[in-house]
Scaffold this active site. Structure first.
Site, PDB file in Angstrom:
ATOM      1  N   ASN A  15       6.562 -14.286  56.175  1.00 16.99           N
ATOM      2  CA  ASN A  15       7.033 -14.520  54.802  1.00 16.99           C
ATOM      3  C   ASN A  15       5.858 -14.261  53.866  1.00 16.99           C
ATOM      4  O   ASN A  15       4.960 -15.080  53.756  1.00 16.99           O
ATOM      5  CB  ASN A  15       7.525 -15.972  54.680  1.00 16.99           C
ATOM      6  CG  ASN A  15       7.817 -16.360  53.244  1.00 16.99           C
ATOM      7  OD1 ASN A  15       7.955 -15.491  52.372  1.00 16.99           O
ATOM      8  ND2 ASN A  15       7.906 -17.661  52.994  1.00 16.99           N
ATOM      9  N   LYS A  17       5.791 -14.113  50.705  1.00 18.16           N
ATOM     10  CA  LYS A  17       5.863 -14.782  49.396  1.00 18.16           C
ATOM     11  C   LYS A  17       5.569 -13.760  48.285  1.00 18.16           C
ATOM     12  O   LYS A  17       5.962 -12.607  48.418  1.00 18.16           O
ATOM     13  CB  LYS A  17       4.927 -15.987  49.362  1.00 18.16           C
ATOM     14  CG  LYS A  17       5.116 -16.868  50.607  1.00 18.16           C
ATOM     15  CD  LYS A  17       4.454 -18.192  50.517  1.00 18.16           C
ATOM     16  CE  LYS A  17       4.686 -18.963  51.820  1.00 18.16           C
ATOM     17  NZ  LYS A  17       4.256 -20.338  51.767  1.00 18.16           N
ATOM     18  N   HIS A 105      13.966 -21.855  50.982  1.00 16.86           N
ATOM     19  CA  HIS A 105      12.541 -22.131  51.218  1.00 16.86           C
ATOM     20  C   HIS A 105      12.116 -23.293  50.322  1.00 16.86           C
ATOM     21  O   HIS A 105      12.588 -23.413  49.182  1.00 16.86           O
ATOM     22  CB  HIS A 105      11.698 -20.889  50.925  1.00 16.86           C
ATOM     23  CG  HIS A 105      10.292 -21.037  51.374  1.00 16.86           C
ATOM     24  ND1 HIS A 105       9.366 -21.719  50.630  1.00 16.86           N
ATOM     25  CD2 HIS A 105       9.656 -20.636  52.505  1.00 16.86           C
ATOM     26  CE1 HIS A 105       8.209 -21.721  51.287  1.00 16.86           C
ATOM     27  NE2 HIS A 105       8.363 -21.059  52.423  1.00 16.86           N
ATOM     28  N   GLU A 107       9.632 -23.758  48.565  1.00 14.07           N
ATOM     29  CA  GLU A 107       9.122 -23.354  47.245  1.00 14.07           C
ATOM     30  C   GLU A 107      10.281 -23.048  46.302  1.00 14.07           C
ATOM     31  O   GLU A 107      10.193 -23.304  45.099  1.00 14.07           O
ATOM     32  CB  GLU A 107       8.165 -22.155  47.409  1.00 14.07           C
ATOM     33  CG  GLU A 107       6.840 -22.605  47.999  1.00 14.07           C
ATOM     34  CD  GLU A 107       6.121 -21.573  48.848  1.00 14.07           C
ATOM     35  OE1 GLU A 107       6.418 -20.370  48.740  1.00 14.07           O
ATOM     36  OE2 GLU A 107       5.244 -21.983  49.643  1.00 14.07           O
ATOM     37  N   GLU A 177      10.138 -26.569  58.203  1.00 15.71           N
ATOM     38  CA  GLU A 177       8.850 -26.389  57.526  1.00 15.71           C
ATOM     39  C   GLU A 177       8.497 -27.661  56.758  1.00 15.71           C
ATOM     40  O   GLU A 177       8.939 -27.844  55.612  1.00 15.71           O
ATOM     41  CB  GLU A 177       8.939 -25.224  56.537  1.00 15.71           C
ATOM     42  CG  GLU A 177       9.223 -23.896  57.200  1.00 15.71           C
ATOM     43  CD  GLU A 177       8.680 -22.732  56.358  1.00 15.71           C
ATOM     44  OE1 GLU A 177       7.893 -21.961  56.901  1.00 15.71           O
ATOM     45  OE2 GLU A 177       9.016 -22.635  55.174  1.00 15.71           O
ATOM     46  N   GLY A 183       0.830 -23.899  53.645  1.00 16.74           N
ATOM     47  CA  GLY A 183      -0.309 -23.387  52.882  1.00 16.74           C
ATOM     48  C   GLY A 183      -1.454 -24.370  52.756  1.00 16.74           C
ATOM     49  O   GLY A 183      -2.372 -24.157  51.967  1.00 16.74           O
ATOM     50  N   SER A 223       1.458 -23.466  58.075  1.00 18.15           N
ATOM     51  CA  SER A 223       0.103 -23.234  58.570  1.00 18.15           C
ATOM     52  C   SER A 223       0.060 -22.831  60.042  1.00 18.15           C
ATOM     53  O   SER A 223      -0.838 -23.264  60.777  1.00 18.15           O
ATOM     54  CB  SER A 223      -0.782 -24.469  58.307  1.00 18.15           C
ATOM     55  OG  SER A 223      -0.891 -24.694  56.909  1.00 18.15           O
TER      56      SER A 223
HETATM   57  P1  PGA Z   1       2.109 -20.945  55.495  1.00 16.77           P
HETATM   58  O1  PGA Z   1       3.584 -20.749  54.857  1.00 16.77           O
HETATM   59  O2  PGA Z   1       2.148 -20.313  56.877  1.00 16.77           O
HETATM   60  O3  PGA Z   1       1.183 -20.235  54.567  1.00 16.77           O
HETATM   61  O4  PGA Z   1       1.868 -22.417  55.575  1.00 16.77           O
HETATM   62  C1  PGA Z   1       4.741 -20.881  55.636  1.00 16.77           C
HETATM   63  C2  PGA Z   1       5.964 -20.674  54.784  1.00 16.77           C
HETATM   64  O5  PGA Z   1       6.001 -21.193  53.652  1.00 16.77           O
HETATM   65  O6  PGA Z   1       6.922 -20.001  55.196  1.00 16.77           O
END
Ligand code: PGA
Length: 263
Positions: A15, A17, A105, A107, A177, A183, A223
């Site tokens: 992903n 983003k 997601h 976000e 998640e 992140g 992460s």
């Molecule tokens: P990350 O993001 O691996 O940077 O923690 C995962 C995601 O939001 O899909």
């Protein structure tokens, strides 16, 4: 819930983003394709989810070079067309040979106000146009510390399942998640991630069928890195990884696709 023995091919998804313009996206996919071989694609499904602006360019590269990486999107609207300025619909994505669409997601839920109802409608729209949704669920740090993880995930999963047929659920992908792990460099322990992914599978068993529970794929995200992916993937109810930051670099992402091979 214990592994019910379904033959679930691992799905490793990148992903991106809001990263990589379309030129950068082409380079990353080409480098990723040089790093992966047939044995990797036989062992796992691999998807990349660029921003909308990269989809057409990547589609062209994948088609021209017959690269078996699955094209993914990060979001879509639930209506097919209409007065929704700034939105992109599921049939538009299907026309670009998109296979997988991330919906809900955290976000999108936290920054753009997406509700369980909107996520459910998006998942239905994705299926209606022959693609597969990756439905994201997960708790905040506050919810976790208050002991509310199971309830939060249960509510999100149940809402997503409510609009889908048993056959659709069998093809669905969930991504657990935990928001505090996205992140941040903090990852859920393999045991904690397994517990929630097992809970999700159990909910599918309760609400849909044992068959669907055995078939639904559950990813872990938050992460995930080359150094921790193997332990996560070894868990019986974790069928894949939704990788953000570590998927931006093609060599790092390729190492994750090859999690079985220590480097
Ligand atoms: P990350 O993001 O691996 O940077 O923690 C995962 C995601 O939001 O899909």
């Amino acid at each position: 819930m214990a592994d019910t023995g379904g033959s679930r091919k691992p799905l490793i998804s990148g992903n991106w983003k809001m990263n990589h313009n379309h030129l950068e996206a082409i380079q990353v996919v080409q480098k990723l394709s040089y790093a992966l071989d047939k044995a990797d694609y036989d062992a796992s499904d691999v998807s990349v989810h660029p921003p909308f602006t990269g989809l057409r360019s990547i589609q062209t590269v994948l088609d021209a070079d017959r690269i078996p990486i699955l094209l993914g999107a990060q979001n879509c609207h639930w209506e097919d067309k209409g007065a929704f300025t700034g939105e992109v619909s599921a049939p538009m994505l299907a026309k670009l040979n998109v296979s997988l669409v991330i919906v809900g997601h955290s976000e999108r839920r936290q920054l753009f106000g997406e509700t369980d109802d909107m996520v459910s409608k998006k998942a239905q729209a994705v299926f209606a146009h022959g693609m597969t949704p990756i439905v994201c669920v997960g708790e905040t740090l506050e919810e976790r510390e208050a002991g509310g993880t199971d309830d939060k995930v249960r509510g999100q999963v149940t809402a997503a399942l409510s609009g889908l047929s048993p056959d659709q659920v069998s093809r669905l992908v969930f991504a657990y998640e935990p928001i505090w792990a996205i992140g941040t460099g903090r990852t859920a322990s393999a045991a904690d991630a397994q517990a929630i992914c097992g809970l999700i599978r159990g909910l599918v068993g309760d609400h849909v069928s044992a068959e669907a529970a055995g078939a639904v794929r559950v990813q872990y995200g938050g992460s995930v890195k080359p150094t921790n992916i193997a332990e996560l993937m070894d868990q019986p109810d974790i069928d894949g990884a939704l990788v953000g930051g570590a998927s931006l670099d093609p060599d790092e992402f390729a190492r994750m696709v090859r999690w079985r091979t220590p480097t």
